[in-house]
Motif scaffolding. Structure first.
Motif, PDB file in Angstrom:
ATOM      1  N   TRP A 172       9.609  45.510  20.630  1.00  0.00           N
ATOM      2  CA  TRP A 172      10.578  46.431  20.034  1.00  0.00           C
ATOM      3  C   TRP A 172      11.025  45.878  18.686  1.00  0.00           C
ATOM      4  CZ3 TRP A 172      14.120  47.151  24.922  1.00  0.00           C
ATOM      5  CH2 TRP A 172      13.544  48.139  25.754  1.00  0.00           C
ATOM      6  N   GLU A 173      11.301  46.778  17.777  1.00  0.00           N
ATOM      7  CA  GLU A 173      11.903  46.375  16.502  1.00  0.00           C
ATOM      8  C   GLU A 173      13.408  46.281  16.728  1.00  0.00           C
ATOM      9  OE1 GLU A 173      11.329  45.131  12.557  1.00  0.00           O
ATOM     10  OE2 GLU A 173       9.858  45.686  14.098  1.00  0.00           O
ATOM     11  N   ALA A 174      13.848  45.114  17.146  1.00  0.00           N
ATOM     12  CA  ALA A 174      15.253  44.925  17.527  1.00  0.00           C
ATOM     13  C   ALA A 174      15.719  43.551  17.090  1.00  0.00           C
ATOM     14  CB  ALA A 174      15.418  45.088  19.037  1.00  0.00           C
ATOM     15  N   ASP A 175      17.026  43.378  17.113  1.00  0.00           N
ATOM     16  CA  ASP A 175      17.615  42.075  16.796  1.00  0.00           C
ATOM     17  C   ASP A 175      17.605  41.231  18.074  1.00  0.00           C
ATOM     18  OD1 ASP A 175      19.356  39.898  16.316  1.00  0.00           O
ATOM     19  OD2 ASP A 175      20.385  41.019  14.752  1.00  0.00           O
ATOM     20  N   PRO A 176      16.866  40.127  18.114  1.00  0.00           N
ATOM     21  CA  PRO A 176      16.803  39.326  19.346  1.00  0.00           C
ATOM     22  C   PRO A 176      18.169  38.824  19.810  1.00  0.00           C
ATOM     23  CG  PRO A 176      15.105  38.647  17.780  1.00  0.00           C
ATOM     24  CD  PRO A 176      16.011  39.584  17.047  1.00  0.00           C
ATOM     25  N   LYS A 177      19.028  38.449  18.864  1.00  0.00           N
ATOM     26  CA  LYS A 177      20.355  37.960  19.246  1.00  0.00           C
ATOM     27  C   LYS A 177      21.185  39.072  19.879  1.00  0.00           C
ATOM     28  CE  LYS A 177      20.510  34.377  15.666  1.00  0.00           C
ATOM     29  NZ  LYS A 177      21.241  33.876  14.459  1.00  0.00           N
ATOM     30  N   TRP A 178      21.111  40.263  19.301  1.00  0.00           N
ATOM     31  CA  TRP A 178      21.882  41.381  19.840  1.00  0.00           C
ATOM     32  C   TRP A 178      21.353  41.786  21.214  1.00  0.00           C
ATOM     33  CZ3 TRP A 178      24.238  45.647  16.333  1.00  0.00           C
ATOM     34  CH2 TRP A 178      24.993  45.054  15.322  1.00  0.00           C
ATOM     35  N   LEU A 179      20.033  41.819  21.373  1.00  0.00           N
ATOM     36  CA  LEU A 179      19.474  42.206  22.663  1.00  0.00           C
ATOM     37  C   LEU A 179      19.812  41.166  23.728  1.00  0.00           C
ATOM     38  CD1 LEU A 179      17.892  44.464  23.951  1.00  0.00           C
ATOM     39  CD2 LEU A 179      15.776  43.279  23.373  1.00  0.00           C
ATOM     40  N   THR A 180      19.835  39.896  23.344  1.00  0.00           N
ATOM     41  CA  THR A 180      20.250  38.847  24.282  1.00  0.00           C
ATOM     42  C   THR A 180      21.714  39.017  24.673  1.00  0.00           C
ATOM     43  OG1 THR A 180      18.634  37.290  23.333  1.00  0.00           O
ATOM     44  CG2 THR A 180      20.456  36.354  24.601  1.00  0.00           C
ATOM     45  N   VAL A 235      27.915  47.165  24.501  1.00  0.00           N
ATOM     46  CA  VAL A 235      26.491  47.310  24.826  1.00  0.00           C
ATOM     47  C   VAL A 235      25.931  48.566  24.182  1.00  0.00           C
ATOM     48  CG1 VAL A 235      24.879  47.794  26.696  1.00  0.00           C
ATOM     49  CG2 VAL A 235      26.542  45.950  26.943  1.00  0.00           C
ATOM     50  N   ARG A 236      26.619  49.684  24.346  1.00  0.00           N
ATOM     51  CA  ARG A 236      26.136  50.943  23.786  1.00  0.00           C
ATOM     52  C   ARG A 236      26.079  50.878  22.259  1.00  0.00           C
ATOM     53  NH1 ARG A 236      29.468  53.211  28.095  1.00  0.00           N
ATOM     54  NH2 ARG A 236      28.123  54.250  29.625  1.00  0.00           N
ATOM     55  N   PHE A 237      27.062  50.232  21.648  1.00  0.00           N
ATOM     56  CA  PHE A 237      27.076  50.125  20.183  1.00  0.00           C
ATOM     57  C   PHE A 237      25.855  49.355  19.693  1.00  0.00           C
ATOM     58  CE2 PHE A 237      28.106  47.800  16.318  1.00  0.00           C
ATOM     59  CZ  PHE A 237      28.576  48.819  15.494  1.00  0.00           C
ATOM     60  N   MET A 238      25.573  48.209  20.317  1.00  0.00           N
ATOM     61  CA  MET A 238      24.433  47.402  19.884  1.00  0.00           C
ATOM     62  C   MET A 238      23.107  48.121  20.136  1.00  0.00           C
ATOM     63  SD  MET A 238      25.516  43.451  20.826  1.00  0.00           S
ATOM     64  CE  MET A 238      26.132  43.788  22.477  1.00  0.00           C
ATOM     65  N   LEU A 239      22.991  48.776  21.282  1.00  0.00           N
ATOM     66  CA  LEU A 239      21.755  49.498  21.576  1.00  0.00           C
ATOM     67  C   LEU A 239      21.545  50.655  20.602  1.00  0.00           C
ATOM     68  CD1 LEU A 239      21.823  49.592  25.491  1.00  0.00           C
ATOM     69  CD2 LEU A 239      20.392  48.164  24.021  1.00  0.00           C
ATOM     70  N   MET A 283      20.190  49.465  17.444  1.00  0.00           N
ATOM     71  CA  MET A 283      18.775  49.092  17.557  1.00  0.00           C
ATOM     72  C   MET A 283      17.897  50.280  17.932  1.00  0.00           C
ATOM     73  SD  MET A 283      18.979  45.285  19.322  1.00  0.00           S
ATOM     74  CE  MET A 283      20.043  45.768  20.685  1.00  0.00           C
ATOM     75  N   LYS A 284      18.475  51.493  17.944  1.00  0.00           N
ATOM     76  CA  LYS A 284      17.757  52.732  18.282  1.00  0.00           C
ATOM     77  C   LYS A 284      17.207  52.675  19.704  1.00  0.00           C
ATOM     78  CE  LYS A 284      16.539  53.719  13.481  1.00  0.00           C
ATOM     79  NZ  LYS A 284      15.441  54.005  12.508  1.00  0.00           N
ATOM     80  N   LEU A 285      18.013  52.129  20.604  1.00  0.00           N
ATOM     81  CA  LEU A 285      17.707  52.092  22.021  1.00  0.00           C
ATOM     82  C   LEU A 285      18.792  52.840  22.789  1.00  0.00           C
ATOM     83  CD1 LEU A 285      16.716  48.313  22.324  1.00  0.00           C
ATOM     84  CD2 LEU A 285      15.150  50.262  22.163  1.00  0.00           C
ATOM     85  N   VAL A 286      18.498  53.171  24.035  1.00  0.00           N
ATOM     86  CA  VAL A 286      19.475  53.868  24.869  1.00  0.00           C
ATOM     87  C   VAL A 286      19.547  53.177  26.219  1.00  0.00           C
ATOM     88  CG1 VAL A 286      19.314  56.123  23.776  1.00  0.00           C
ATOM     89  CG2 VAL A 286      17.662  55.509  25.519  1.00  0.00           C
ATOM     90  N   ALA A 287      20.681  53.355  26.876  1.00  0.00           N
ATOM     91  CA  ALA A 287      20.888  52.772  28.199  1.00  0.00           C
ATOM     92  C   ALA A 287      21.264  53.882  29.167  1.00  0.00           C
ATOM     93  CB  ALA A 287      21.981  51.707  28.159  1.00  0.00           C
ATOM     94  N   GLY A 288      20.594  53.890  30.311  1.00  0.00           N
ATOM     95  CA  GLY A 288      20.910  54.846  31.370  1.00  0.00           C
ATOM     96  C   GLY A 288      21.521  54.126  32.554  1.00  0.00           C
ATOM     97  N   THR A 302      19.113  50.968  32.950  1.00  0.00           N
ATOM     98  CA  THR A 302      17.776  51.060  32.373  1.00  0.00           C
ATOM     99  C   THR A 302      17.896  51.103  30.862  1.00  0.00           C
ATOM    100  OG1 THR A 302      17.122  52.385  34.286  1.00  0.00           O
ATOM    101  CG2 THR A 302      15.590  52.296  32.424  1.00  0.00           C
ATOM    102  N   ILE A 303      17.176  50.229  30.165  1.00  0.00           N
ATOM    103  CA  ILE A 303      17.218  50.156  28.707  1.00  0.00           C
ATOM    104  C   ILE A 303      15.828  50.477  28.165  1.00  0.00           C
ATOM    105  CG2 ILE A 303      17.642  48.662  26.715  1.00  0.00           C
ATOM    106  CD1 ILE A 303      19.473  47.000  28.496  1.00  0.00           C
ATOM    107  N   GLY A 304      15.773  51.367  27.203  1.00  0.00           N
ATOM    108  CA  GLY A 304      14.496  51.721  26.601  1.00  0.00           C
ATOM    109  C   GLY A 304      14.680  52.642  25.419  1.00  0.00           C
ATOM    110  N   LYS A 305      13.578  52.965  24.772  1.00  0.00           N
ATOM    111  CA  LYS A 305      13.624  53.912  23.659  1.00  0.00           C
ATOM    112  C   LYS A 305      13.698  55.345  24.161  1.00  0.00           C
ATOM    113  CE  LYS A 305      11.357  51.128  20.118  1.00  0.00           C
ATOM    114  NZ  LYS A 305      10.265  51.060  19.122  1.00  0.00           N
ATOM    115  N   ALA A 306      13.004  55.633  25.249  1.00  0.00           N
ATOM    116  CA  ALA A 306      13.050  56.950  25.871  1.00  0.00           C
ATOM    117  C   ALA A 306      13.094  56.734  27.373  1.00  0.00           C
ATOM    118  CB  ALA A 306      11.831  57.784  25.479  1.00  0.00           C
TER     119      ALA A 306
END
Length: 350
Positions: free
Chosen positions: A244-252, A308-312, A315-320, A331-335
């Motif tokens: 994923w094109e994401a910030d590793p620190k933010w995803l951690t 969590v929602r702000f960081m995702l 990074m153009k990700l979503v959480a369900g 669940t975390i993913g792009k779609a």
């Protein structure tokens, strides 16, 4: 607002002059002066050609003036359109358009209203930024200042624990100590969320190996889960992965927040499931706690989940989220898949 000269009124006046003035002049000359060439009066055919010439001149002049008028009108309107299009493409306020105050026709009035709107929007954004800065500063100061009384309260609780008191008193002191700890954690969440939304934590996206990142997070939290007697069921592919094109620190930090919520609110379930689905490119974190509606999630996890929602989102990700009395899954993913309960069927015991 003072009304200036009308552009369209001037346009109509000029056209009125070109349509009616030449025929009137021709009629007057024909009636009082007479027209002759070499002392021979023009015959009817010559008069027809003269009239045809005059009307041809009127039509040509009409078309030419109309073309110049609408060309100039289009040029001025195009300037306004380009200024608006620039703001739409660059997500910023447009630059003010030039206005001639001495002319002040309909287009200039439109430009002046456009410039006034820009100034109002700029002032509104400046006030919004100032209010947001004051709000972030207030939250940061409160988070810092409230730590002192909490530290004092914890000191008194520790001192009372050394005294000989009844079992009910010991239970109350333990509850007080737990409440103090919880209040401190909430302030930490609030402070972290304030830093995120104010841009204090820089966002640095990069191509990130998701399986490797999740494996590192699980390894970092393994001892904490073991200390709480929480069984870890990790489904992490050994060789396959996705990026994923994401910030590793933010995803951690997102995973840390989810794991921390399990410790806080779902430790009684004694189970955590962590998986990386290569085919669907998702991350799944689940527990067997009492669920978000039946635990302390509603009383305290809102700030952490907002972070969590702000960081995702950044990074153009979503959480369900899927939660019931049998546990909670994130669940975390792009779609995300259309149905999270399908994922629950893959979790042992759910």
């Amino acid at each position: 607002m003072k009304q200036g000269r009308s552009l369209f009124r001037r346009y109509l006046k000029v056209h009125f002059m070109f349509i009616f003035l030449p025929p009137m002049v021709l009629i007057i000359l024909s009636a009082f002066v007479g027209v002759s060439v070499n002392e021979v009066t023009l015959n009817t055919l010559n008069q027809f050609y003269a009239v045809l010439f005059v009307f041809g001149f009127i039509i040509v002049a009409f078309v030419l003036i109309s073309w110049l008028f609408f060309l100039k009108l289009r040029k001025r309107l195009t300037g306004l359109q380009e200024a608006m299009a620039f703001s739409a493409e660059h997500s910023s306020f447009p630059q003010p358009v030039p206005v001639q105050s001495d002319r002040m026709d309909e287009i200039d009035q439109l430009g002046r209203s456009f410039n006034w709107m820009i100034r109002q929007l700029e002032d509104s954004r400046a006030r919004e930024h100032e209010e947001e800065w004051l709000r972030h500063r207030l939250i940061a100061n409160l988070s810092h200042d409230l730590r002192t009384p909490l530290t004092i309260l914890r000191g008194h609780v520790t001192r009372l624990n050394r005294e000989s008191i009844s079992s009910e008193g010991q239970s109350s002191l333990a509850e007080m100590d737990h409440t103090i700890t919880r209040a401190g954690e909430l302030m930490d969440d609030l402070f972290a969320y304030t830093l995120l939304t104010s841009g204090k934590h820089p966002f640095e996206p990069a191509s990130t190996d998701i399986t490797r990142l999740v494996r590192a997070s699980v390894a970092a939290w393994y001892a904490v889960f073991e200390e709480q007697d929480i069984q870890i069921d990790a489904d992490l592919p050994a060789e396959k992965t996705f990026y994923w094109e994401a910030d590793p620190k933010w995803l951690t930090r997102v995973l840390d927040n989810l794991f921390q919520n399990i410790i806080r609110h779902a430790a009684d379930g004694k189970y955590v499931y962590i998986a990386v689905d290569i085919e669907k490119e998702i991350i799944l974190v689940a527990d067997k706690g009492p669920g978000m509606e039946n635990s302390s999630y509603e009383r305290g996890a809102g700030i952490g989940l907002s972070a969590v929602r702000f960081m995702l989102e950044k990074m153009k990700l979503v959480a369900g989220f899927s939660s019931d009395e049998n546990g909670t899954s994130v669940t975390i993913g792009k779609a995300l898949p259309k149905s999270n309960p399908e994922l629950n069927g893959r979790i042992p015991g759910m």
